[in-house]
Design a protein around this motif. Structure first.
Motif, short mmCIF file in Angstrom:
data_model
loop_
_atom_site.label_atom_id
_atom_site.label_comp_id
_atom_site.label_asym_id
_atom_site.label_seq_id
_atom_site.Cartn_x
_atom_site.Cartn_y
_atom_site.Cartn_z
N ASP A 212 44.43 36.27 45.39
CA ASP A 212 45.07 37.55 45.04
C ASP A 212 45.81 38.07 46.27
OD1 ASP A 212 45.71 39.85 43.67
OD2 ASP A 212 43.66 40.63 43.55
N LYS A 214 46.31 41.73 47.49
CA LYS A 214 45.93 43.09 47.08
C LYS A 214 46.79 44.20 47.67
CE LYS A 214 41.31 42.83 45.37
NZ LYS A 214 40.20 41.99 45.65
N GLY A 226 46.01 47.20 42.63
CA GLY A 226 45.30 46.36 41.65
C GLY A 226 45.61 44.89 41.83
N TYR A 269 33.26 36.64 37.33
CA TYR A 269 34.27 36.50 38.39
C TYR A 269 33.56 36.59 39.73
CZ TYR A 269 38.13 38.61 41.24
OH TYR A 269 39.04 38.95 42.21
N GLU A 283 32.15 40.34 45.98
CA GLU A 283 31.91 41.15 44.78
C GLU A 283 31.83 40.25 43.56
OE1 GLU A 283 35.17 43.52 43.37
OE2 GLU A 283 36.63 41.96 43.76
N ASN A 285 32.71 40.45 39.40
CA ASN A 285 33.30 41.22 38.31
C ASN A 285 32.79 40.62 37.02
OD1 ASN A 285 34.78 42.94 39.99
ND2 ASN A 285 36.52 41.56 40.03
N ARG A 287 34.26 40.17 34.24
CA ARG A 287 35.45 40.00 33.38
C ARG A 287 36.50 39.15 34.08
NH1 ARG A 287 38.75 42.64 36.71
NH2 ARG A 287 37.63 43.95 38.16
N GLY A 289 39.86 38.51 36.05
CA GLY A 289 40.55 39.31 37.06
C GLY A 289 42.00 39.55 36.65
N ASP A 290 42.58 40.58 37.21
CA ASP A 290 43.97 40.92 36.95
C ASP A 290 44.62 41.15 38.31
OD1 ASP A 290 46.38 42.00 36.14
OD2 ASP A 290 45.49 43.22 34.57
N PRO A 291 45.57 40.38 38.74
CA PRO A 291 46.38 39.37 38.05
C PRO A 291 45.95 37.90 38.24
CG PRO A 291 47.48 40.01 40.09
CD PRO A 291 46.15 40.68 40.08
N GLU A 292 44.68 37.63 38.49
CA GLU A 292 44.24 36.22 38.57
C GLU A 292 44.44 35.49 37.24
OE1 GLU A 292 42.60 38.71 39.92
OE2 GLU A 292 41.65 38.15 41.80
N1 GLY Z 1 42.32 41.23 41.08
C1 GLY Z 1 41.04 41.73 41.31
C2 GLY Z 1 40.34 42.24 40.12
O1 GLY Z 1 40.67 41.99 38.99
O2 GLY Z 1 39.36 42.95 40.32
#
Ligand code: GLY
Ligand code: AMP
Length: 423
Positions: A212, A214, A226, A269, A283, A285, A287, A289-292
């Motif tokens: 990413d 960021k 984001g 994630y 971390e 997540n 769900r 990732g965005d924009p992964e």
């Molecule tokens: N790109 C990081 C996230 O979705 O948290």
């Protein structure tokens, strides 16, 4: 099959485009979706956090399968609610989504099960945290416990910054109740890697790795956003690192969640830092990732709907999860001024032959025109045999897409190319 996708950003657009490749996906509804997603799904203006509205809609339409993509509905229990009315879902139940919903939970989980991560302390009072900050090591990372729209992490480079971060989060309640507790943790150094995985609680299958970008500006300068762009795979995620991550992080995390009675089913994630002494979790997540997602799913060669339903039915071991050996690059086009202050409502022009490679994040339809409607407006993704080619093609695509105040980084992929020895 009638499919419901909860969410309305670039990630959801990428998920929907991929789901559409399966002929069984006869109708896809996006709640709320957006003006760009409307080309690929039926968008219905129900907010992703309106669980009552989502359930009523799903029951009314006779939805066969739901994909809950964003963090907040997952943490609020959207999957639990849909399951309760008989709708199978892709995504974790609330008791598993807590792995992202509470940083205190995830840190304690890692400590209990010996999963490598930064050393940390938890505080539930500002006084104690301020006291600790008086002589803790600097830099120090201050994290609000709960969800904070991706803004709850502050890297304090000085003691003064640490003190003011604690005051803002715990006393001024900048992130509301998410700041009732904080984690203060060791500052780690090393390249960052994002690894999304499918897991049904029995098996964890990592997807292609990604990187990413960021910060808002070139050279990783400016504010945290984001995400301004991504590439996949990530050059720092070598086979040796991948093997260690599987053994030391991915499988232990799945087993830990099972042992806690919080089996995680969905996309888990892993935000990783490749430190000198090995990979560590920055971390989790709960769900995609965005924009992964906008670079990972275009490289998926097998069928997403088949994989998702296999996860739901706990038969992931039977699913075909195959990624291409190619590369992908996504350049995010944002509104000038993002992430602080920006104007919206500019008409977006995308050449017809390019629409399939553009994932729309923030746009609305008005009188048949697509207008910008957010900070991050869209992502331009291209795939190719080499990273160099994917990056060049993604920038050429961004050059063909336009809107009034479009702004994007010019160096997405540069760090990865340098790591490959190509810059
Ligand atoms: N790109 C990081 C996230 O979705 O948290
Ligand atoms: P997040 O908002 O949780 O995605 O975190 C934002 C960013 O903060 C991460 O992508 C890392 O670059 C950085 N970060 C988080 N924790 C640490 C840490 N312990 N050491 C160094 N950087 C960190």
């Amino acid at each position: 099959m009638k499919i419901l996708v909860v969410g309305g950003g670039g990630r959801e657009h990428a998920i929907i485009k991929k789901l559409r490749e399966n002929p069984l996906a006869e109708t896809i509804y996006a709640l709320p979706g957006n003006g760009g997603i409307a080309r690929d799904a039926v968008c219905v203006p129900i907010k992703a956090t309106d669980l009552d509205g989502i359930c009523a809609f799903a029951a009314d339409k006779g939805i066969d399968y739901a994909v809950v993509a964003p963090d907040d509905p997952l943490v609020l229990g959207c999957v639990d609610r849909l399951n309760a009315i008989g709708i199978p879902c892709f995504g974790p139940e609330a008791k598993a989504a807590i792995i992202e919903g509470s940083k205190v939970f995830s840190k304690e989980l890692m400590k209990k099960y010996g999963i490598p991560t930064a050393r940390y302390e938890v505080f539930d009072s500002a006084e104690k945290a301020l006291e600790y900050a008086k002589d803790c090591p600097i830099p120090i990372v201050v994290k609000a416990d709960g969800l904070a729209l991706g803004k709850g992490v502050i890297i304090a480079q000085t003691r003064e910054e640490a003190l003011s971060a604690i005051r803002e989060i715990m006393q001024d309640k900048k992130f509301g109740k998410s700041g009732d507790r904080i984690v203060m943790e060791e500052f780690l150094e090393g390249p960052e890697v994002s690894v999304l995985s499918f897991t049904d609680g029995k098996r964890v299958v990592p997807m292609v790795s990604s990187m990413d970008h960021k910060r808002a500006l070139d050279g990783d300068k400016g504010l945290n956003t984001g995400g301004m762009g991504t590439v996949a795979p990530n050059p720092y995620y070598t086979e040796e690192v991948a093997e260690r991550c599987m053994r030391e992080i991915f499988i232990p995390t799945m087993n830990a969640m099972n042992a806690e009675g919080r089996t995680f089913k969905g996309c888990l994630y892993f935000g990783l830092m490749i430190c000198k002494d090995g990979p560590k979790v920055i971390e989790y997540n709960c769900r995609f990732g965005d924009p992964e997602t906008q670079v990972v799913l275009p490289l998926l060669e097998s069928d997403l709907l088949d994989i998702m339903t296999a996860v739901t039915e706990e038969r992931l071991s039977e699913a075909d999860v195959r990624f291409s050996r190619g590369h992908a690059c996504c350049v995010v086009m944002a509104s000038e001024g993002y992430p602080v202050k920006y104007e919206k409502g500019f008409e977006i022009h995308i050449p017809e032959e390019d629409v399939d490679k553009v994932y729309v994040a923030g746009a609305r339809l008005e009188d048949g025109k697509l207008l910008s409607d957010g900070g991050r407006v869209l992502g331009c993704t291209e795939t190719a045999a080499s990273l160099r080619e994917a990056v060049d093609k993604a920038y050429a695509l961004a050059g063909r897409v336009s809107f009034g105040n479009a702004f994007y980084r010019r160096d997405i992929g540069k760090k990865a190319l340098t790591a490959y020895g190509e810059e």
